[in-house]
Scaffold this motif. Structure first.
Motif, PDB file in Angstrom:
ATOM      1  N   ALA A   1       0.804  -1.211   0.000  1.00 54.30           N
ATOM      2  CA  ALA A   1       0.000   0.000   0.000  1.00 54.30           C
ATOM      3  C   ALA A   1       0.844   1.271   0.000  1.00 54.30           C
ATOM      4  CB  ALA A   1      -0.936   0.007   1.201  1.00 54.30           C
ATOM      5  N   ASN A   2       2.041   1.201   0.602  1.00 53.06           N
ATOM      6  CA  ASN A   2       2.881   2.393   0.741  1.00 53.06           C
ATOM      7  C   ASN A   2       4.339   2.060   0.501  1.00 53.06           C
ATOM      8  OD1 ASN A   2       0.669   3.993   1.646  1.00 53.06           O
ATOM      9  ND2 ASN A   2       0.905   3.102   3.672  1.00 53.06           N
ATOM     10  N   CYS A   3       5.085   3.075   0.096  1.00 58.06           N
ATOM     11  CA  CYS A   3       6.538   2.942  -0.023  1.00 58.06           C
ATOM     12  C   CYS A   3       7.116   2.760   1.380  1.00 58.06           C
ATOM     13  CB  CYS A   3       7.109   4.197  -0.675  1.00 58.06           C
ATOM     14  SG  CYS A   3       8.918   4.290  -0.638  1.00 58.06           S
ATOM     15  N   PRO A   4       7.944   1.735   1.599  1.00 55.83           N
ATOM     16  CA  PRO A   4       8.516   1.538   2.935  1.00 55.83           C
ATOM     17  C   PRO A   4       9.549   2.599   3.319  1.00 55.83           C
ATOM     18  CG  PRO A   4       9.365  -0.108   1.412  1.00 55.83           C
ATOM     19  CD  PRO A   4       8.330   0.670   0.675  1.00 55.83           C
ATOM     20  N   GLN A   5      10.042   3.358   2.350  1.00 61.49           N
ATOM     21  CA  GLN A   5      11.056   4.385   2.623  1.00 61.49           C
ATOM     22  C   GLN A   5      10.420   5.705   3.054  1.00 61.49           C
ATOM     23  OE1 GLN A   5      14.279   3.634   2.412  1.00 61.49           O
ATOM     24  NE2 GLN A   5      15.165   5.640   2.728  1.00 61.49           N
ATOM     25  N   CYS A   6       9.401   6.169   2.313  1.00 57.67           N
ATOM     26  CA  CYS A   6       8.838   7.497   2.590  1.00 57.67           C
ATOM     27  C   CYS A   6       7.345   7.479   2.913  1.00 57.67           C
ATOM     28  CB  CYS A   6       9.087   8.430   1.411  1.00 57.67           C
ATOM     29  SG  CYS A   6       8.097   8.060  -0.055  1.00 57.67           S
ATOM     30  N   GLY A   7       6.669   6.347   2.681  1.00 63.50           N
ATOM     31  CA  GLY A   7       5.252   6.240   3.012  1.00 63.50           C
ATOM     32  C   GLY A   7       4.297   6.681   1.920  1.00 63.50           C
ATOM     33  N   THR A   8       4.806   7.085   0.755  1.00 61.68           N
ATOM     34  CA  THR A   8       3.934   7.491  -0.342  1.00 61.68           C
ATOM     35  C   THR A   8       3.055   6.304  -0.757  1.00 61.68           C
ATOM     36  OG1 THR A   8       5.527   9.109  -1.157  1.00 61.68           O
ATOM     37  CG2 THR A   8       3.881   8.351  -2.733  1.00 61.68           C
ATOM     38  N   PRO A   9       1.735   6.526  -0.915  1.00 60.69           N
ATOM     39  CA  PRO A   9       0.845   5.419  -1.268  1.00 60.69           C
ATOM     40  C   PRO A   9       0.983   4.968  -2.722  1.00 60.69           C
ATOM     41  CG  PRO A   9      -0.404   7.454  -1.055  1.00 60.69           C
ATOM     42  CD  PRO A   9       1.022   7.766  -0.663  1.00 60.69           C
ATOM     43  N   SER A  10       0.556   3.742  -2.963  1.00 63.18           N
ATOM     44  CA  SER A  10       0.438   3.154  -4.309  1.00 63.18           C
ATOM     45  C   SER A  10       1.738   3.156  -5.098  1.00 63.18           C
ATOM     46  CB  SER A  10      -0.650   3.863  -5.116  1.00 63.18           C
ATOM     47  OG  SER A  10      -1.875   3.785  -4.459  1.00 63.18           O
ATOM     48  N   PRO A  11       2.737   2.383  -4.687  1.00 59.42           N
ATOM     49  CA  PRO A  11       3.966   2.298  -5.480  1.00 59.42           C
ATOM     50  C   PRO A  11       3.690   1.707  -6.862  1.00 59.42           C
ATOM     51  CG  PRO A  11       3.934   0.610  -3.793  1.00 59.42           C
ATOM     52  CD  PRO A  11       2.761   1.487  -3.539  1.00 59.42           C
ATOM     53  N   LEU A  12       4.548   2.018  -7.815  1.00 58.19           N
ATOM     54  CA  LEU A  12       4.368   1.564  -9.189  1.00 58.19           C
ATOM     55  C   LEU A  12       4.998   0.188  -9.401  1.00 58.19           C
ATOM     56  CD1 LEU A  12       5.458   4.864 -10.953  1.00 58.19           C
ATOM     57  CD2 LEU A  12       3.119   4.045 -10.596  1.00 58.19           C
TER      58      LEU A  12
END
Length: 69
Positions: A11-22
């Motif tokens: 659901a989120n980038c584990p580095q910065c938390g941005t949702p919906s990684p590509l």
């Protein structure tokens, strides 16, 4: 990999938390891959595969973290 949506639990980038990684597409991109990348639906990973390549890329341009869940 030729998916266009993150799998379950991604659901989120584990580095910065941005949702919906590509999801990352590896190999020679066909026209539909290029269009999907331009629409921001996938990331293009290139032609050369490394052992255990990352499956996702953060959609935040400043982060750009690549990872496998």
């Amino acid at each position: 990999m030729d998916t266009t949506a993150p799998g379950p639990g991604v659901a989120n980038c584990p580095q910065c938390g941005t949702p919906s990684p590509l999801p990352i597409h590896y190999g020679y991109p066909e026209p539909h891959h290029i269009r999907a990348a331009l629409r921001g639906e996938i990331a293009l990973g290139g032609l050369v595969l490394q052992p255990d390549p990352p499956q996702f890329e953060c959609r935040d341009d400043e982060c750009g973290y690549t990872f496998t869940p």
